[in-house]
Design a protein around this motif. Structure first.
Motif, PDB file in Angstrom:
ATOM      1  N   THR A 169      20.835   6.246   8.239  1.00 61.44           N
ATOM      2  CA  THR A 169      19.515   6.663   7.787  1.00 61.44           C
ATOM      3  C   THR A 169      18.672   7.147   8.960  1.00 61.44           C
ATOM      4  O   THR A 169      18.927   6.789  10.115  1.00 61.44           O
ATOM      5  CB  THR A 169      18.775   5.511   7.096  1.00 61.44           C
ATOM      6  N   VAL A 170      17.665   7.935   8.649  1.00 62.74           N
ATOM      7  CA  VAL A 170      16.642   8.336   9.607  1.00 62.74           C
ATOM      8  C   VAL A 170      15.288   8.044   8.971  1.00 62.74           C
ATOM      9  O   VAL A 170      15.195   7.806   7.759  1.00 62.74           O
ATOM     10  CB  VAL A 170      16.742   9.833   9.994  1.00 62.74           C
ATOM     11  N   THR A 171      14.229   8.065   9.765  1.00 63.64           N
ATOM     12  CA  THR A 171      12.885   7.769   9.266  1.00 63.64           C
ATOM     13  C   THR A 171      11.960   8.951   9.528  1.00 63.64           C
ATOM     14  O   THR A 171      11.903   9.458  10.651  1.00 63.64           O
ATOM     15  CB  THR A 171      12.321   6.501   9.942  1.00 63.64           C
ATOM     16  N   PHE A 172      11.262   9.379   8.476  1.00 62.78           N
ATOM     17  CA  PHE A 172      10.264  10.428   8.605  1.00 62.78           C
ATOM     18  C   PHE A 172       8.896   9.781   8.809  1.00 62.78           C
ATOM     19  O   PHE A 172       8.649   8.662   8.363  1.00 62.78           O
ATOM     20  CB  PHE A 172      10.241  11.311   7.356  1.00 62.78           C
ATOM     21  N   ASP A 173       7.992  10.503   9.465  1.00 58.34           N
ATOM     22  CA  ASP A 173       6.712   9.930   9.876  1.00 58.34           C
ATOM     23  C   ASP A 173       5.519  10.356   9.031  1.00 58.34           C
ATOM     24  O   ASP A 173       4.432   9.779   9.153  1.00 58.34           O
ATOM     25  CB  ASP A 173       6.425  10.294  11.338  1.00 58.34           C
ATOM     26  N   GLY A 174       5.671  11.357   8.174  1.00 56.54           N
ATOM     27  CA  GLY A 174       4.534  11.894   7.441  1.00 56.54           C
ATOM     28  C   GLY A 174       3.924  10.922   6.458  1.00 56.54           C
ATOM     29  O   GLY A 174       4.477   9.863   6.149  1.00 56.54           O
ATOM     30  N   GLY A 175       2.759  11.298   5.936  1.00 55.22           N
ATOM     31  CA  GLY A 175       1.998  10.434   5.051  1.00 55.22           C
ATOM     32  C   GLY A 175       2.618  10.269   3.676  1.00 55.22           C
ATOM     33  O   GLY A 175       2.969  11.237   3.008  1.00 55.22           O
ATOM     34  N   PHE A 176       2.724   9.016   3.259  1.00 58.57           N
ATOM     35  CA  PHE A 176       3.287   8.651   1.960  1.00 58.57           C
ATOM     36  C   PHE A 176       2.443   7.491   1.447  1.00 58.57           C
ATOM     37  O   PHE A 176       2.456   6.403   2.021  1.00 58.57           O
ATOM     38  CB  PHE A 176       4.752   8.255   2.153  1.00 58.57           C
ATOM     39  N   ALA A 177       1.674   7.706   0.380  1.00 60.06           N
ATOM     40  CA  ALA A 177       0.659   6.733  -0.021  1.00 60.06           C
ATOM     41  C   ALA A 177       0.884   6.194  -1.422  1.00 60.06           C
ATOM     42  O   ALA A 177       1.234   6.938  -2.343  1.00 60.06           O
ATOM     43  CB  ALA A 177      -0.730   7.359   0.055  1.00 60.06           C
ATOM     44  N   ASP A 178       0.670   4.890  -1.560  1.00 64.51           N
ATOM     45  CA  ASP A 178       0.597   4.213  -2.851  1.00 64.51           C
ATOM     46  C   ASP A 178      -0.884   4.015  -3.142  1.00 64.51           C
ATOM     47  O   ASP A 178      -1.555   3.219  -2.494  1.00 64.51           O
ATOM     48  CB  ASP A 178       1.325   2.866  -2.757  1.00 64.51           C
ATOM     49  N   HIS A 179      -1.407   4.770  -4.109  1.00 61.72           N
ATOM     50  CA  HIS A 179      -2.844   4.721  -4.394  1.00 61.72           C
ATOM     51  C   HIS A 179      -3.049   4.628  -5.897  1.00 61.72           C
ATOM     52  O   HIS A 179      -3.202   5.636  -6.597  1.00 61.72           O
ATOM     53  CB  HIS A 179      -3.536   5.961  -3.838  1.00 61.72           C
ATOM     54  N   ASN A 180      -3.048   3.402  -6.420  1.00 68.42           N
ATOM     55  CA  ASN A 180      -3.272   3.179  -7.840  1.00 68.42           C
ATOM     56  C   ASN A 180      -4.771   3.214  -8.128  1.00 68.42           C
ATOM     57  O   ASN A 180      -5.560   2.564  -7.439  1.00 68.42           O
ATOM     58  CB  ASN A 180      -2.670   1.839  -8.266  1.00 68.42           C
ATOM     59  N   LEU A 181      -5.163   3.963  -9.146  1.00 66.02           N
ATOM     60  CA  LEU A 181      -6.575   4.185  -9.450  1.00 66.02           C
ATOM     61  C   LEU A 181      -7.126   3.217 -10.492  1.00 66.02           C
ATOM     62  O   LEU A 181      -8.302   3.290 -10.840  1.00 66.02           O
ATOM     63  CB  LEU A 181      -6.774   5.623  -9.932  1.00 66.02           C
ATOM     64  N   ASN A 182      -6.300   2.313 -10.999  1.00 66.56           N
ATOM     65  CA  ASN A 182      -6.753   1.354 -11.993  1.00 66.56           C
ATOM     66  C   ASN A 182      -7.593   0.251 -11.355  1.00 66.56           C
ATOM     67  O   ASN A 182      -7.632   0.100 -10.131  1.00 66.56           O
ATOM     68  CB  ASN A 182      -5.559   0.747 -12.729  1.00 66.56           C
ATOM     69  N   ASP A 183      -8.228  -0.575 -12.201  1.00 70.54           N
ATOM     70  CA  ASP A 183      -9.138  -1.602 -11.711  1.00 70.54           C
ATOM     71  C   ASP A 183      -8.420  -2.922 -11.423  1.00 70.54           C
ATOM     72  O   ASP A 183      -7.192  -3.034 -11.565  1.00 70.54           O
ATOM     73  CB  ASP A 183     -10.291  -1.809 -12.699  1.00 70.54           C
ATOM     74  N   LEU A 184      -9.193  -3.931 -11.021  1.00 70.15           N
ATOM     75  CA  LEU A 184      -8.616  -5.222 -10.661  1.00 70.15           C
ATOM     76  C   LEU A 184      -7.986  -5.931 -11.856  1.00 70.15           C
ATOM     77  O   LEU A 184      -7.028  -6.700 -11.680  1.00 70.15           O
ATOM     78  CB  LEU A 184      -9.687  -6.127 -10.042  1.00 70.15           C
ATOM     79  N   SER A 264     -12.711  -5.667   1.248  1.00 69.50           N
ATOM     80  CA  SER A 264     -11.717  -5.247   0.254  1.00 69.50           C
ATOM     81  C   SER A 264     -10.322  -5.678   0.691  1.00 69.50           C
ATOM     82  O   SER A 264      -9.467  -6.000  -0.149  1.00 69.50           O
ATOM     83  CB  SER A 264     -11.760  -3.734   0.038  1.00 69.50           C
ATOM     84  N   GLY A 265     -10.103  -5.717   2.003  1.00 66.28           N
ATOM     85  CA  GLY A 265      -8.823  -6.191   2.520  1.00 66.28           C
ATOM     86  C   GLY A 265      -8.606  -7.664   2.214  1.00 66.28           C
ATOM     87  O   GLY A 265      -7.483  -8.086   1.904  1.00 66.28           O
ATOM     88  N   LEU A 266      -9.680  -8.451   2.317  1.00 68.74           N
ATOM     89  CA  LEU A 266      -9.573  -9.865   1.969  1.00 68.74           C
ATOM     90  C   LEU A 266      -9.182 -10.027   0.503  1.00 68.74           C
ATOM     91  O   LEU A 266      -8.323 -10.852   0.166  1.00 68.74           O
ATOM     92  CB  LEU A 266     -10.893 -10.582   2.238  1.00 68.74           C
ATOM     93  N   VAL A 267      -9.791  -9.235  -0.366  1.00 66.15           N
ATOM     94  CA  VAL A 267      -9.435  -9.285  -1.785  1.00 66.15           C
ATOM     95  C   VAL A 267      -7.945  -8.984  -1.954  1.00 66.15           C
ATOM     96  O   VAL A 267      -7.215  -9.700  -2.658  1.00 66.15           O
ATOM     97  CB  VAL A 267     -10.279  -8.288  -2.598  1.00 66.15           C
ATOM     98  N   TYR A 268      -7.489  -7.933  -1.298  1.00 68.98           N
ATOM     99  CA  TYR A 268      -6.084  -7.533  -1.436  1.00 68.98           C
ATOM    100  C   TYR A 268      -5.140  -8.593  -0.858  1.00 68.98           C
ATOM    101  O   TYR A 268      -4.184  -9.013  -1.530  1.00 68.98           O
ATOM    102  CB  TYR A 268      -5.841  -6.193  -0.744  1.00 68.98           C
ATOM    103  N   HIS A 269      -5.375  -9.015   0.376  1.00 71.19           N
ATOM    104  CA  HIS A 269      -4.466  -9.964   1.004  1.00 71.19           C
ATOM    105  C   HIS A 269      -4.446 -11.300   0.274  1.00 71.19           C
ATOM    106  O   HIS A 269      -3.394 -11.942   0.166  1.00 71.19           O
ATOM    107  CB  HIS A 269      -4.837 -10.165   2.475  1.00 71.19           C
ATOM    108  N   PHE A 270      -5.602 -11.722  -0.244  1.00 69.26           N
ATOM    109  CA  PHE A 270      -5.637 -12.988  -0.981  1.00 69.26           C
ATOM    110  C   PHE A 270      -4.877 -12.871  -2.301  1.00 69.26           C
ATOM    111  O   PHE A 270      -4.052 -13.720  -2.636  1.00 69.26           O
ATOM    112  CB  PHE A 270      -7.074 -13.431  -1.249  1.00 69.26           C
ATOM    113  N   LEU A 271      -5.153 -11.794  -3.061  1.00 64.99           N
ATOM    114  CA  LEU A 271      -4.505 -11.642  -4.357  1.00 64.99           C
ATOM    115  C   LEU A 271      -3.007 -11.372  -4.216  1.00 64.99           C
ATOM    116  O   LEU A 271      -2.190 -11.983  -4.906  1.00 64.99           O
ATOM    117  CB  LEU A 271      -5.158 -10.512  -5.152  1.00 64.99           C
ATOM    118  N   GLN A 272      -2.655 -10.453  -3.324  1.00 63.94           N
ATOM    119  CA  GLN A 272      -1.248 -10.052  -3.217  1.00 63.94           C
ATOM    120  C   GLN A 272      -0.453 -10.966  -2.288  1.00 63.94           C
ATOM    121  O   GLN A 272       0.743 -11.169  -2.484  1.00 63.94           O
ATOM    122  CB  GLN A 272      -1.171  -8.598  -2.731  1.00 63.94           C
TER     123      GLN A 272
END
Length: 318
Positions: A169-184, A264-272
């Motif tokens: 395998t090789v690794t590419f560096d470009g942007g790849f985003a997981d961005h879910n638009l739904n609510d909590l 918002s990071g605290l919310v994410y790290h605590f929940l996930q």
């Protein structure tokens, strides 16, 4: 200077997206890959919103199949879709291939030597419209592109990976985003369902009541994925969940600097990183208690199917 996305040439790449009621995200995902993929397959689980309309409007080939789990659905796509590309891209409906990665894919894939059969991407997670940069969440190196005939999806109920063979395998560096638009509410509901699936996977690891893969190695996927898989299966899942969930959250939030992600990071790290891990452990405890009087594997799968609502039979196997 990066080339405009409209000037990028398509490559010998087939993209596969699984959907169920993804009208909120699908158009964005399709636009991010339409300029680089020779064909796009949308494998739908009988959506009731505008998902199919959006897919067809953007030229995707739509196939429908009853959903059992992610692994089985994606492997069904590999086995049944008329994929003609030399390379295959796995993309979730709420993910985006950003322009710099799209350019990198078109420039680098045609030049890759024949011994390269897999491509890792560096995924970033966007939560509450903010990039989660710390807590070990970036980069998440995932094998998402592979040569046709050199990859498959693990037979697992949760946290399945693409595994490859026959090369490196090789690794590419470009942007790849997981961005879910739904609510909590959506986020917690989804992770509640994930927790049930993961509890099933952990119990199956312990009791082996239906077949599962043990195929994640440094040769078959990214080094990061293989290392996390080993730690999770051989260390984390053997600790009391009341301890392991607490230690994991502390590791992410303090030692991996998750606190730098702000409120918002605290919310994410605590929940996930805590609530979800604790919930998985609690569900394992609940399910273990429910089947503690059973020894027959068939009766165990029937009881777990009844409790969870998932079809846990030999048909669950890929």
């Amino acid at each position: 200077m990066m080339a405009p996305i409209d000037s990028i040439d398509k490559v010998d790449l087939s993209a596969v997206i699984l959907t169920y009621n993804e009208e909120l995200h699908l158009e964005r995902a399709l636009k991010s890959i339409s300029k680089i993929s020779k064909e796009i397959f949308v494998i739908d689980s009988f959506s009731t919103d505008r998902t199919l309309e959006i897919a067809k409007a953007h030229g995707a080939i739509v196939l429908q199949n009853k959903f059992i789990n992610q692994a089985k659905q994606f492997q069904w796509a590999l086995d049944n879709a008329p994929i003609s590309g030399g390379w295959i891209l796995r993309l979730d409906a709420d993910e985006i291939i950003e322009p710099d990665l799209a350019l990198e894919i078109t420039k680098r894939i045609p030049a890759l030597p024949s011994d390269v059969v897999g491509i890792n991407l560096k995924r970033k997670h966007i939560f509450m419209d903010r990039w989660v940069r710390y807590g070990g969440r970036y980069p998440l190196v995932m094998l998402r592109i592979w040569r046709a005939g050199h990859g498959r999806v693990e037979n697992r109920w949760m946290d399945e990976h693409v595994v490859i063979w026959g090369g490196r395998t090789v690794t590419f560096d470009g942007g790849f985003a997981d961005h879910n638009l739904n609510d909590l509410t959506f986020f917690t509901d989804k992770h509640n369902k994930y927790a049930t699936r993961e509890a099933i996977e952990i119990l199956n690891h312990r009791l082996n009541f239906f077949p599962r893969d043990h195929s994640v190695t440094t040769q078959s996927t990214s080094l990061q994925t293989a290392a996390k898989f080993f730690i999770k299966e051989h260390i984390y899942n053997h600790l009391p969940f009341t301890l392991s969930a607490s230690l994991y959250f502390a590791w992410r939030y303090i030692f991996q600097l998750g606190f730098l992600d702000g409120r918002s990071g605290l919310v994410y790290h605590f929940l996930q990183g805590y609530w979800y891990r604790f919930l998985v452990g609690a569900k394992v405890m609940e399910l273990e208690h429910a089947i503690s009087h059973l020894t027959d594997k068939q009766l165990i799968t029937e009881e777990l199917s009844r409790i969870t609502g998932f079809k846990l039979t030999s048909e669950s196997s890929l």
